[in-house]
Structure formats: C-alpha cells, structure tokens
Write a protein that holds these residues in place. Structure first.
Motif, short mmCIF file in Angstrom:
data_model
loop_
_atom_site.label_atom_id
_atom_site.label_comp_id
_atom_site.label_asym_id
_atom_site.label_seq_id
_atom_site.Cartn_x
_atom_site.Cartn_y
_atom_site.Cartn_z
N ASP A 49 0.85 -1.19 0.00
CA ASP A 49 0.00 0.00 0.00
C ASP A 49 0.88 1.24 0.00
OD1 ASP A 49 -2.24 -1.61 0.13
OD2 ASP A 49 -2.48 -1.40 2.30
N LEU A 50 0.77 2.05 -1.06
CA LEU A 50 1.52 3.29 -1.18
C LEU A 50 0.54 4.45 -1.35
CD1 LEU A 50 4.24 2.03 -3.68
CD2 LEU A 50 4.45 2.26 -1.20
N ASP A 51 1.01 5.67 -1.13
CA ASP A 51 0.14 6.85 -1.24
C ASP A 51 -0.53 6.97 -2.60
OD1 ASP A 51 0.77 7.58 1.34
OD2 ASP A 51 2.35 8.96 0.73
N GLU A 52 0.21 6.66 -3.67
CA GLU A 52 -0.34 6.79 -5.02
C GLU A 52 -1.14 5.57 -5.48
OE1 GLU A 52 3.84 5.22 -5.39
OE2 GLU A 52 2.89 6.82 -4.26
N GLY A 53 -1.24 4.56 -4.62
CA GLY A 53 -2.01 3.35 -4.94
C GLY A 53 -1.18 2.12 -4.66
N PRO A 54 -1.83 0.96 -4.70
CA PRO A 54 -1.12 -0.28 -4.38
C PRO A 54 -0.11 -0.65 -5.47
CG PRO A 54 -3.35 -0.75 -5.06
CD PRO A 54 -3.24 0.74 -4.98
N ARG A 55 0.99 -1.25 -5.04
CA ARG A 55 2.01 -1.78 -5.97
C ARG A 55 2.09 -3.27 -5.71
NH1 ARG A 55 8.46 -0.40 -6.14
NH2 ARG A 55 8.98 -2.04 -7.61
N THR A 56 1.91 -4.06 -6.75
CA THR A 56 1.93 -5.51 -6.63
C THR A 56 3.16 -6.07 -7.33
OG1 THR A 56 -0.47 -5.60 -6.55
CG2 THR A 56 0.65 -7.65 -7.10
N VAL A 57 3.88 -6.94 -6.64
CA VAL A 57 5.03 -7.63 -7.23
C VAL A 57 4.83 -9.13 -7.04
CG1 VAL A 57 6.65 -5.72 -6.90
CG2 VAL A 57 6.39 -7.41 -5.11
N HIS A 58 5.34 -9.89 -7.99
CA HIS A 58 5.24 -11.35 -7.89
C HIS A 58 6.25 -11.87 -6.88
CE1 HIS A 58 2.38 -11.88 -11.11
NE2 HIS A 58 3.05 -10.97 -11.78
N ARG A 59 5.87 -12.87 -6.14
CA ARG A 59 6.78 -13.48 -5.17
C ARG A 59 7.83 -14.29 -5.91
NH1 ARG A 59 4.30 -15.81 0.06
NH2 ARG A 59 6.50 -16.28 0.30
N THR A 60 9.07 -14.17 -5.46
CA THR A 60 10.16 -14.94 -6.03
C THR A 60 10.61 -16.05 -5.09
OG1 THR A 60 11.80 -13.39 -5.16
CG2 THR A 60 10.99 -13.00 -7.40
N THR A 61 10.02 -16.07 -3.89
CA THR A 61 10.32 -17.13 -2.94
C THR A 61 9.07 -17.95 -2.71
OG1 THR A 61 9.73 -15.78 -1.02
CG2 THR A 61 12.01 -15.69 -1.74
N ASP A 62 9.27 -19.19 -2.33
CA ASP A 62 8.10 -20.03 -2.03
C ASP A 62 8.05 -20.35 -0.55
OD1 ASP A 62 10.25 -21.72 -1.92
OD2 ASP A 62 9.42 -23.23 -3.26
N LEU A 63 8.72 -19.53 0.25
CA LEU A 63 8.70 -19.73 1.70
C LEU A 63 7.29 -19.45 2.22
CD1 LEU A 63 12.01 -17.89 2.54
CD2 LEU A 63 11.63 -20.34 2.52
N PRO A 64 6.79 -20.28 3.10
CA PRO A 64 5.47 -20.02 3.64
C PRO A 64 5.45 -18.78 4.51
CG PRO A 64 6.49 -21.85 4.78
CD PRO A 64 7.41 -21.48 3.66
N ALA A 65 4.41 -18.01 4.40
CA ALA A 65 4.25 -16.82 5.24
C ALA A 65 3.50 -17.23 6.50
CB ALA A 65 3.49 -15.75 4.47
N SER A 66 4.20 -17.96 7.38
CA SER A 66 3.55 -18.51 8.56
C SER A 66 3.78 -17.69 9.81
CB SER A 66 4.05 -19.93 8.80
OG SER A 66 5.44 -19.91 9.02
N GLY A 67 4.74 -16.79 9.79
CA GLY A 67 5.02 -15.98 10.96
C GLY A 67 6.43 -15.44 10.90
N GLU A 68 6.73 -14.54 11.81
CA GLU A 68 8.04 -13.92 11.83
C GLU A 68 8.89 -14.46 12.95
OE1 GLU A 68 8.35 -9.61 11.04
OE2 GLU A 68 6.22 -9.68 11.45
N ASP A 69 10.18 -14.55 12.70
CA ASP A 69 11.08 -14.86 13.79
C ASP A 69 11.63 -13.55 14.33
OD1 ASP A 69 13.79 -16.04 11.64
OD2 ASP A 69 13.13 -14.02 12.09
N ARG A 70 12.51 -13.59 15.29
CA ARG A 70 12.96 -12.37 15.96
C ARG A 70 13.81 -11.47 15.07
NH1 ARG A 70 18.15 -13.29 17.74
NH2 ARG A 70 18.75 -15.46 17.81
N THR A 71 14.28 -11.96 13.92
CA THR A 71 15.08 -11.11 13.02
C THR A 71 14.19 -10.29 12.09
OG1 THR A 71 15.26 -12.82 11.34
CG2 THR A 71 16.98 -12.76 13.03
N GLY A 72 12.89 -10.56 12.08
CA GLY A 72 12.00 -9.82 11.19
C GLY A 72 11.82 -10.49 9.85
N PHE A 73 12.51 -11.60 9.59
CA PHE A 73 12.32 -12.32 8.34
C PHE A 73 11.21 -13.33 8.49
CE2 PHE A 73 16.88 -11.25 7.75
CZ PHE A 73 16.73 -10.54 6.57
N TRP A 74 10.49 -13.54 7.41
CA TRP A 74 9.46 -14.58 7.41
C TRP A 74 10.13 -15.93 7.34
CZ3 TRP A 74 4.39 -14.00 8.18
CH2 TRP A 74 3.92 -12.71 8.17
N ARG A 75 9.58 -16.88 8.05
CA ARG A 75 10.10 -18.24 8.00
C ARG A 75 9.51 -18.97 6.84
NH1 ARG A 75 9.74 -20.10 14.20
NH2 ARG A 75 8.85 -18.15 14.73
#
Length: 75
Positions: A49-75
C-alpha cells in the motif's frame, strides 16, 4: 502454500527504500526511505500500500508466510 489466506504485515523501509518480506527484497525507491508501509502477502504476490495506490510484485520465494522470527524475516 495453496489455499492460504492473505497475511498483512508492516515494514519500515531501509535508508535506501528497500523492504524485506518472506526473505524477498523489494525496492520502493529512496524517496520512501524510513517510511512504514503495509504489505499484503499472498501465495503468489506481495501488494504494498503506497500513497499513489497499491504496488503488486510477484513473489520470487516459495517460503510459507507462517510468521516472523525475531530477526524480522518470514520463516
């Protein structure tokens, strides 16, 4: 990852205007340095979500978006 719902997260852009979600780096430009953005993570896309409207990019990783670890990276 099929069938999972969209997850919404917030990220602060780096001094170069880059965010990292699901271990994927997305450059938003230096004009956005230090800003907090909202990102909607789905199985195949990241929608930022940006001020001028949404920007969509394709995912290049297939890591599941299940939660964050303490480093801020998705596991």
């Amino acid at each position: 990852m099929a069938g999972r719902s969209t997850i919404t997260v917030q990220r602060r852009t780096s001094s170069c205007g880059v965010i990292v979600v699901a271990r994927q780096s997305v450059s938003l430009g230096r004009l956005r340095a230090g800003q907090v953005v909202t990102v909607h993570v789905s199985d195949s896309t990241l929608t930022i979500d940006l001020d001028e409207g949404p920007r969509t990019v394709h995912r290049t990783t297939d890591l599941p978006a299940s939660g964050e670890d303490r480093t801020g990276f998705w596991r």
